[in-house]
Design an enzyme around this catalytic site. Structure first.
Site, PDB file in Angstrom:
ATOM      1  N   GLU A 123     -39.039   2.825  40.103  1.00  0.00           N
ATOM      2  CA  GLU A 123     -40.165   2.140  40.642  1.00  0.00           C
ATOM      3  C   GLU A 123     -41.020   2.975  41.272  1.00  0.00           C
ATOM      4  O   GLU A 123     -40.660   3.690  42.414  1.00  0.00           O
ATOM      5  CB  GLU A 123     -39.924   0.927  41.635  1.00  0.00           C
ATOM      6  CG  GLU A 123     -39.048  -0.058  40.896  1.00  0.00           C
ATOM      7  CD  GLU A 123     -39.674  -1.093  39.889  1.00  0.00           C
ATOM      8  OE1 GLU A 123     -41.015  -0.873  39.778  1.00  0.00           O
ATOM      9  OE2 GLU A 123     -39.191  -1.963  39.148  1.00  0.00           O
ATOM     10  N   CYS A 160     -47.150  -0.314  46.669  1.00  0.00           N
ATOM     11  CA  CYS A 160     -47.378   0.189  45.499  1.00  0.00           C
ATOM     12  C   CYS A 160     -48.199  -0.653  44.475  1.00  0.00           C
ATOM     13  O   CYS A 160     -48.775  -0.177  43.583  1.00  0.00           O
ATOM     14  CB  CYS A 160     -46.125   0.637  44.634  1.00  0.00           C
ATOM     15  SG  CYS A 160     -44.834  -0.362  44.533  1.00  0.00           S
TER      16      CYS A 160
END
Ligand code: ADP
Length: 482
Positions: A255, A289
């Site tokens: 990720e 993010c």
């Protein structure tokens, strides 16, 4: 301040052994809002990483042999303990990450939701049978736990980034050794203590507190018993781990960074778009993010959107996350502050206009004023780099094709958002955006029930949803002659 002070730990769990900070090398955890120390935790090296992996290997076989229901029961108990101690966990989380207490409470609930979800999913791991090509054959597909897994996690979600990995791993029948970010190990340690109290057998969930990230990463990639590494963090480190993992063809989930476009079309509901932008941009001070990184606003609505957004941004209140009414914490580090300042300076030098904010906050430290920039262009650094700070850069666009091309013009592909009401446009844009996740008329997309993850250089694999547990399962095909 804590109802149960024993949750604030100066020791970590490796296998069945608690290792104390005072027994050996240690490091200090500080509160980024005040710069004050919160405690010491052990600074473990690669040798201890190997021990944790060996302990995981020893525990994993028996864990995998339990019924899914038995594993689920322990996960449910752990989830209950996390919820019962939510306020203390939120306090620890705010203290080490700087995020406002309300957001920390949200994260604890979000993390617990993953543990509940995967406790439920443990019982829904299905294989299949296949129609055989020969009459004297029977073909079956089994799903089995990968085995010993490892994780490296970031500081921006000190609880949830661990919860969604370890819960999936444990539900599937795997063990996991986690290296939390050195900025935020305390939330991880409290989670491990509660897992132990929930009856999770020793060795299945060890926490490697360490400042020696690279050495730990190498241990995770090289130890022969490790079958998987799940990483959440920067794309640069992700690339390095992919290279290291290649030696052993390690199963890797990633990720990584994002550069989320947030597009507002002329036909959008203006109020809703402003509200979505506020949530998407300023959550955790822009340090997630999936935070909106580039806001593209169509000509006809640009000025009105900019004005309303700036008015909302003026209402934000930076400060210590424990203070009443504070909506933005500090940036995590001086390095983060320097990056935000450099992007802002570059944008200004190339003609961007500061509509609100634009400098370090009077509070000092790593506090920065929430900022809105207009007349931002693709030539500026801020268009290409992840900001991870409270700056909303507004790009002007004219038509749909142009904005899709700009939105996709990045190596990243994690989250994208857009606001529009025309149904045909909604479908066209949703399908054209090269992202793993798309928020349509919403600025918040994360939930334990849906697959979280990116495409392009934003990652590999998915967390959450029914896909999340697949990351920790191997597919085995049985061909049986009868
Ligand atoms: P950030 O800039 O958000 O801190 P990083 O990718 O540097 O993102 O950090 C995410 C996690 O990766 C942290 O736990 C950090 O300690 C770890 N890390 C950093 N560098 C390395 C490395 N070379 N190998 C393995 N892990 C690393």
């Amino acid at each position: 301040m804590l109802t149960d002070p024993s949750l604030l730990l100066d020791r970590t769990l490796i296998g069945d052994r608690w290792i104390f900070a005072h027994e050996q090398a240690s490091f200090t955890v500080t509160n980024p809002a005040t710069g004050k120390p919160l405690g010491q935790v052990p600074d473990l090296d690669a040798g201890i990483a190997h021990q944790a992996i060996d302990a995981a290997a020893e525990a994993q076989t028996a864990w995998a042999a339990l019924t899914a229901a038995a594993r689920a029961q322990i996960l449910h108990r752990w989830c209950e303990l996390l919820r019962a101690n939510a306020e203390d966990l939120a306090i620890i989380l705010t203290a080490e990450s700087g995020k406002p207490l309300a957001e920390a409470r949200g994260e604890i609930a979000y993390g617990a939701a993953y543990i509940q979800w995967f406790a439920e999913e443990a019982r829904r791991v299905y294989g299949e049978t296949i129609a055989a090509p020969q009459p004297n054959q029977r073909l079956l597909v089994l799903k089995q736990p990968i085995g010993v897994t490892t994780a490296i996690t970031p500081w921006n979600f000190p609880n949830a980034m661990i919860a969604r990995k370890v819960a999936a791993a444990l539900a599937a029948g795997c063990a996991m050794v986690v290296k939390p970010a050195e900025e935020t190990p305390l939330s991880a340690l409290a989670m491990a203590l509660l897992a132990e109290r929930a009856g999770l057998p020793a060795g299945l969930f060890s926490i490697l507190t360490s400042t020696q990230a690279e050495a730990i990463g190498q241990a995770f990639c090289s130890h022969p018993r490790v079958r998987k590494l799940s990483f959440t963090g920067s794309t640069a480190v992700g690339r390095q781990l992919l290279r290291q993992g290649a030696e052993r063809v390690l199963n890797l989930s990633m990720e990584l960074g994002g550069n989320a476009p947030f597009i507002v079309f002329d036909d959008a509901d203006l109020e809703a778009a402003v509200e979505g932008a506020m949530r998407s941009k300023y959550r955790h001070n822009g340090q997630t993010c999936v935070c909106a990184n580039r806001l593209y606003v169509q000509d006809g609505i640009y000025d009105a959107f900019a004005e309303r957004l700036a008015a909302q941004v003026a209402q934000l209140r930076p400060g210590n996350g424990f203070d009443e009414g504070v909506t933005l914490g500090p940036l995590i580090s001086d390095r983060a502050l320097a990056k935000v300042e450099a992007q802002l300076e570059d944008a200004r030098n190339q003609g961007a206009r500061v509509l609100s904010g634009g400098q370090r906050h009077a509070l000092g430290g790593t506090f920065f004023e929430p900022t809105v920039l207009t007349e931002v262009t693709a030539a500026m650094r801020i268009a290409h780099e992840e900001t991870f700070g409270p700056i909303a850069p507004l790009f002007r666009f004219h038509d749909e094709a142009e904005v899709i091309a700009q939105a996709n013009d990045t190596e990243y592909g994690l989250a994208a958002y857009f606001y529009a009401r025309d149904l045909s446009r909604v479908w066209r844009v949703a399908e054209a955006l090269e992202y793993g996740m798309v928020g349509i008329n919403t600025g918040l997309i994360s939930t334990e029930v849906a697959p979280f993850g990116g495409i392009k250089q934003s990652g590999l694999g998915r967390e959450g949803g029914r896909q999340g547990i697949e990351e920790y399962l191997e597919t085995k095909y049985l061909c049986m002659g009868i």
